[in-house]
Design an enzyme around this catalytic site. Structure first.
Site, PDB file in Angstrom:
ATOM      1  N   HIS A   1       1.797  -4.141   4.213  1.00  0.00           N
ATOM      2  CA  HIS A   1       1.640  -3.480   2.886  1.00  0.00           C
ATOM      3  C   HIS A   1       2.245  -2.276   2.687  1.00  0.00           C
ATOM      4  O   HIS A   1       3.118  -2.148   1.825  1.00  0.00           O
ATOM      5  CB  HIS A   1       0.100  -3.109   2.535  1.00  0.00           C
ATOM      6  CG  HIS A   1      -0.810  -4.151   2.482  1.00  0.00           C
ATOM      7  ND1 HIS A   1      -2.177  -4.365   3.436  1.00  0.00           N
ATOM      8  CD2 HIS A   1      -1.013  -5.199   1.569  1.00  0.00           C
ATOM      9  CE1 HIS A   1      -2.860  -5.317   2.784  1.00  0.00           C
ATOM     10  NE2 HIS A   1      -2.048  -5.909   1.980  1.00  0.00           N
TER      11      HIS A   1
ATOM     12  N   GLN B   1      -9.683 -14.160  -8.511  1.00  0.00           N
ATOM     13  CA  GLN B   1      -8.939 -14.952  -7.838  1.00  0.00           C
ATOM     14  C   GLN B   1      -9.709 -15.673  -6.448  1.00  0.00           C
ATOM     15  O   GLN B   1      -9.085 -16.284  -5.630  1.00  0.00           O
ATOM     16  CB  GLN B   1      -7.726 -14.285  -7.391  1.00  0.00           C
ATOM     17  CG  GLN B   1      -7.719 -13.319  -6.239  1.00  0.00           C
ATOM     18  CD  GLN B   1      -6.352 -12.605  -5.969  1.00  0.00           C
ATOM     19  OE1 GLN B   1      -6.036 -11.764  -6.888  1.00  0.00           O
ATOM     20  NE2 GLN B   1      -5.928 -12.577  -4.891  1.00  0.00           N
TER      21      GLN B   1
HETATM   22  P1  AMP Z   1      -3.064  -8.300  -0.499  1.00  0.00           P
HETATM   23  O1  AMP Z   1      -3.580  -7.176  -0.239  1.00  0.00           O
HETATM   24  O2  AMP Z   1      -3.319  -9.561   0.436  1.00  0.00           O
HETATM   25  O3  AMP Z   1      -3.298  -9.250  -1.946  1.00  0.00           O
HETATM   26  O4  AMP Z   1      -1.559  -8.132  -0.401  1.00  0.00           O
HETATM   27  C1  AMP Z   1      -0.957  -7.394  -1.241  1.00  0.00           C
HETATM   28  C2  AMP Z   1       0.559  -7.664  -1.022  1.00  0.00           C
HETATM   29  O5  AMP Z   1       0.869  -7.565   0.253  1.00  0.00           O
HETATM   30  C3  AMP Z   1       0.962  -9.185  -1.546  1.00  0.00           C
HETATM   31  O6  AMP Z   1       2.342  -9.161  -2.059  1.00  0.00           O
HETATM   32  C4  AMP Z   1       1.069  -9.809   0.039  1.00  0.00           C
HETATM   33  O7  AMP Z   1       1.941 -11.023   0.000  1.00  0.00           O
HETATM   34  C5  AMP Z   1       1.560  -8.755   0.640  1.00  0.00           C
HETATM   35  N1  AMP Z   1       1.394  -8.845   2.431  1.00  0.00           N
HETATM   36  C6  AMP Z   1       0.277  -9.167   2.907  1.00  0.00           C
HETATM   37  N2  AMP Z   1       0.470  -9.412   4.122  1.00  0.00           N
HETATM   38  C7  AMP Z   1       1.757  -9.179   4.275  1.00  0.00           C
HETATM   39  C8  AMP Z   1       2.355  -9.170   5.329  1.00  0.00           C
HETATM   40  N3  AMP Z   1       2.162  -9.421   6.661  1.00  0.00           N
HETATM   41  N4  AMP Z   1       3.926  -9.008   5.524  1.00  0.00           N
HETATM   42  C9  AMP Z   1       4.435  -8.739   4.172  1.00  0.00           C
HETATM   43  N5  AMP Z   1       3.848  -8.555   3.271  1.00  0.00           N
HETATM   44  C10 AMP Z   1       2.244  -8.651   3.030  1.00  0.00           C
END
Ligand code: AMP
Length: 280
Positions: free
Chosen positions: A35, A59
């Protein structure tokens, strides 16, 4: 450090700044280095960066998954502050986003929503589309940053903005991994140290598929992955797919000039993890 819980206050603040570009990083919190990488990129490319922290109920297709999703707002705020006190945080309650009606809109994303995550998490992408459409209306970002870890979600967001003519650039960012290859994920917080070590099987399997891509048929590759997980009692494989990277439709053969991507979802210790890799 500015933290807004109400969209009206955030909108007022952003309007008062009259900045020439706003970068937006939507998250569900439990922040990790993946993040923070998105936030760094947003900061380097925009005047202001807005980060949302919101566990979006619509979701989730599974009530237990929603209930157990890690919520660590204080720690998240500390991490963001450490990165830059100039980042603006939007951390709303559910009713600020949904009012009295916590329901999804229904979207047609040209079939992408029916593949993989959409097949196994019914309504998931309706929830993602609903919340992002609202967030884009509130934040009015110039650029919005999404991880390729959620490769299908990235494709869905691109469809959403093109179908609704939302004036925002969608920017995909590479997957951030632990040194051992495990893709960083908020859900990793629910794993024991032993699970985390075992879960490296996921990325190791994807790397092996990439190595073998082109030397074996796609059917053989899929069968081999099924066997790897069937033989391991710690895992339950939900799906492994090799798909066209543009259409996300399951690939049955390799066509010259097309790009392919492998996708996997597995349960380890009741925690659902996903990962993906580009194959060519
Ligand atoms: P989330 O909090 O899981 O909804 O993720 C928020 C954003 O962070 C989304 O765009 C995810 O694709 C991105 N994200 C989550 N994990 C990773 C990672 N390991 N590397 C890069 N981006 C990530």
């Amino acid at each position: 450090m500015l933290i807004f819980n109400k969209k009206a206050d955030l909108i007022d603040h952003l309007q008062s700044l009259k900045s020439s570009s706003i970068g937006f990083v939507p998250t569900m919190g439990a922040l990790h280095q993946g993040h923070l990488t998105l936030m760094n990129k947003a900061m380097s490319e925009n005047d202001i960066t807005v980060v949302s922290i919101f566990v979006n109920p619509t979701q989730f297709n599974n009530a237990e998954d929603l209930a157990k999703y890690p919520r660590t707002l204080d720690r998240d705020v500390e991490k963001i502050e450490h990165l830059s006190s100039k980042i603006v945080i939007y951390a709303p309650e559910v009713n600020d986003v949904y009012g009295d009606n916590t329901l999804s809109e229904h979207f047609d994303f040209d079939g992408i929503e029916d593949q993989m995550e959409g097949k196994f998490r019914k309504g998931h992408f309706d929830g993602v589309g609903t919340v992002l459409k609202r967030f884009f209306e509130i934040v009015k970002p110039t650029n919005a940053y999404f991880g390729e870890k959620d490769f299908q979600q990235l494709a869905i967001v691109k469809k959403l903005v093109s179908k609704y003519n939302i004036p925002v650039n969608i920017i995909g960012c590479p997957i951030h991994r632990e040194h051992n290859g495990l893709a960083m994920s908020s859900r990793n917080e629910r794993l024991t140290e032993e699970n985390k070590e075992e879960a490296t099987l996921i990325s190791r399997t994807l790397y092996k598929v990439r190595q073998d891509f082109g030397t074996k048929s796609l059917q053989e590759l899929v069968a081999e992955v099924s066997e790897v997980f069937a033989n391991n009692p710690h895992f339950t494989l939900e799906y492994f797919e090799i798909a066209n990277a543009e259409t996300l439709l399951t690939a049955t053969e390799i066509v010259e000039g097309e790009k392919y991507q492998a996708f996997i979802a597995v349960f380890i210790n009741n925690v659902r993890l996903i990962d993906t890799i580009s194959l060519n």
